[in-house]
Design a protein around this motif. Structure first.
Motif, short mmCIF file in Angstrom:
data_model
loop_
_atom_site.label_atom_id
_atom_site.label_comp_id
_atom_site.label_asym_id
_atom_site.label_seq_id
_atom_site.Cartn_x
_atom_site.Cartn_y
_atom_site.Cartn_z
N ARG A 122 0.82 -1.22 0.00
CA ARG A 122 0.00 0.00 0.00
C ARG A 122 0.85 1.26 0.00
O ARG A 122 0.48 2.28 -0.58
N GLY A 124 4.07 1.44 -1.11
CA GLY A 124 5.02 1.45 -2.22
C GLY A 124 5.89 0.21 -2.12
O GLY A 124 5.40 -0.91 -2.32
N ALA A 125 7.16 0.40 -1.77
CA ALA A 125 8.06 -0.74 -1.58
C ALA A 125 9.08 -0.43 -0.48
O ALA A 125 10.29 -0.50 -0.69
N ARG A 231 13.05 6.43 0.76
CA ARG A 231 12.67 7.79 0.40
C ARG A 231 11.32 7.83 -0.30
O ARG A 231 10.74 6.81 -0.63
N VAL A 233 8.91 8.99 -3.47
CA VAL A 233 8.86 9.38 -4.89
C VAL A 233 7.38 9.55 -5.22
O VAL A 233 6.61 8.60 -5.11
N GLY A 234 7.00 10.79 -5.56
CA GLY A 234 5.58 11.08 -5.73
C GLY A 234 4.84 10.67 -4.46
O GLY A 234 5.31 10.96 -3.35
N TRP A 236 4.60 7.79 -3.20
CA TRP A 236 5.08 6.49 -2.75
C TRP A 236 6.28 6.60 -1.82
O TRP A 236 7.00 7.58 -1.83
N TYR A 238 9.68 4.12 -0.93
CA TYR A 238 10.35 2.88 -1.33
C TYR A 238 11.80 2.88 -0.86
O TYR A 238 12.38 3.92 -0.55
N GLY B 84 7.27 -6.84 -3.61
CA GLY B 84 7.96 -5.88 -2.76
C GLY B 84 9.19 -6.45 -2.08
O GLY B 84 9.88 -5.73 -1.35
N ALA B 89 8.91 -4.18 -7.50
CA ALA B 89 8.28 -2.95 -7.02
C ALA B 89 9.31 -1.84 -6.80
O ALA B 89 9.13 -0.71 -7.26
N PHE B 93 9.58 2.03 -8.68
CA PHE B 93 9.62 3.34 -8.01
C PHE B 93 10.96 4.05 -8.27
O PHE B 93 11.01 5.27 -8.39
N GLN B 103 5.01 9.87 -12.01
CA GLN B 103 4.62 9.78 -10.60
C GLN B 103 3.12 9.96 -10.38
O GLN B 103 2.59 9.64 -9.32
N VAL B 109 0.38 -1.76 -6.12
CA VAL B 109 1.19 -2.96 -5.86
C VAL B 109 0.25 -4.05 -5.32
O VAL B 109 -0.46 -3.83 -4.34
#
Lengths: 243, 243
Positions: A122, A124-125, A231, A233-234, A236, A238, B84, B89, B93, B103, B109
């Motif tokens: 949910r 990101g990663a 960090r 990104v947009g 997300w 990850y 992930g 994933a 990103f 983005q 995911v």
């Protein structure tokens, strides 16, 4: 028919994340054993016997399930998430110790989508590189060991996933956890609070360690703390693969 | 229809461990992107375009998938296991960085049953208490960092799961890993080699560290090393909850 025991992961909450194998296993059982809210996730049907028990009686519940299987019942012990991650599988094998009669039973562990990986998806990663998972409950281990693991995990620069971060009976541990992490990782480290993932009550928020407060977590929350490389990104969060 | 990108976990291998959500996502895609053997797991159908690429080109593959989604295609990037966990994933990103246009895409995911938890389930519950996961490939990080993490993980008394333990191009790392672990954990520590879990080629074996050899692992093997408390009960291996 002879008895069997299946230790089944129902995934984090929604039906779309229950595997066909878990679904079929539960459908073939005569008895469902587990913690009250997890047993409630299995639909009633004629002939199905449900044995729901309260929290913190995992070993009694495991012994009861093994007893039923030894009597010839087809028993599914249900856990939320994955049964091998801070859930019923370890309790069942613990209950087998000293009981050779139970060690020959037909037992299978049926994996499920874990809360930590559903939460990570949910966001990101955030667990996209080396990580660890720590149960923050000090019911079964001393707090000193938890704190030692937190410090070593920070030194190893693992991303971290925390289960059972905070309960009404243990309000202090997670406050202390945040203090240890601020010391070890600094104020800017990203923290994800993922509550009740894949259910209607789902709530995900990402903050810096300096903004994290104990009240952001409860027993339905998985907390993920990034590594030093994690960090945004947009929208997300990850962790890069080179870390 | 506007484009989207889904990063989908197909689970460790068998259809019974693919979630309905992953199944439906793949069924609704116009394009499948991924490593050759994972793309091959998606059945052909009229209109479906498959983009299979070789290993080690994750970032190019991710950019290609984002490009397709930006053009209006419905794209499923498929990974084995969970996307992930040392999979696509994080690469997607990473590819989004510096590309604000990507983005804002509709990205989700979709988690899958990870190889590590499928392997743990077959063995019993070796990850039943605090644990870590380490990618042993030194393609994207220095070996010294891997060794540091191994030593700290041993000091924290985590159970450990290793991905990518050994490949033809990196024959030495896993031999060294076993040496470091024998120093840090002693000869009696339990090690599980779980190869190709849930496929016809599945093979699981549990040995002591003193008996473990580098040849027991390859790129299709997840290796799980127990904590100091991990033990056998009957045919099973588990880590007790109080550890």
């Amino acid at each position: 028919m002879s008895g069997w025991l299946r230790i089944v992961g129902l995934g984090p909450g929604c039906d779309g994340l229950i595997t066909p194998e878990a679904q079929a296993t539960v459908a073939g059982a005569t008895d469902i054993v587990g913690y009250i809210p997890y047993v409630a996730r299995v639909p009633d049907r004629p002939g199905l016997v449900k044995h729901a028990s309260d929290n913190r009686v995992e070993l009694d519940r495991a012994s009861h399930a093994l007893d039923l299987a030894a009597e010839g019942r087809q028993v599914a012990v249900v856990s939320s998430g994955d049964p091998g991650v801070f859930a019923m599988a370890a309790a069942v094998f613990e209950a087998m110790e000293g009981r050779p009669d139970w060690q020959g039973l037909d037992v299978v562990v049926v994996p499920g989508i874990s809360a930590m990986f559903a939460a990570a998806a949910r966001a990101g990663a955030p667990l996209g590189h080396d990580f660890c998972a720590i149960n923050l409950s000090d019911n079964l281990k001393p707090w000193d060991l938890i704190e030692k693991r937190l410090r070593l995990a920070a030194e190893a620069d693992f991303a971290m996933a925390f289960y059972n971060p905070r309960s009404a009976s243990r309000p202090e541990g997670f406050r202390r956890t945040l203090e240890v992490l601020r010391e070890a990782c600094g104020d800017d480290r990203l923290v994800i609070f993922a509550r009740a993932v894949s259910t209607p009550a789902e709530h995900i928020s990402t903050v810096k360690l300096s903004e994290a407060t104990p009240e952001m977590a409860d027993m339905r929350t998985v907390v993920i703390v990034g590594s030093s490389r994690t960090r945004r990104v947009g929208p997300w969060v990850y962790t890069p693969r080179m870390a």
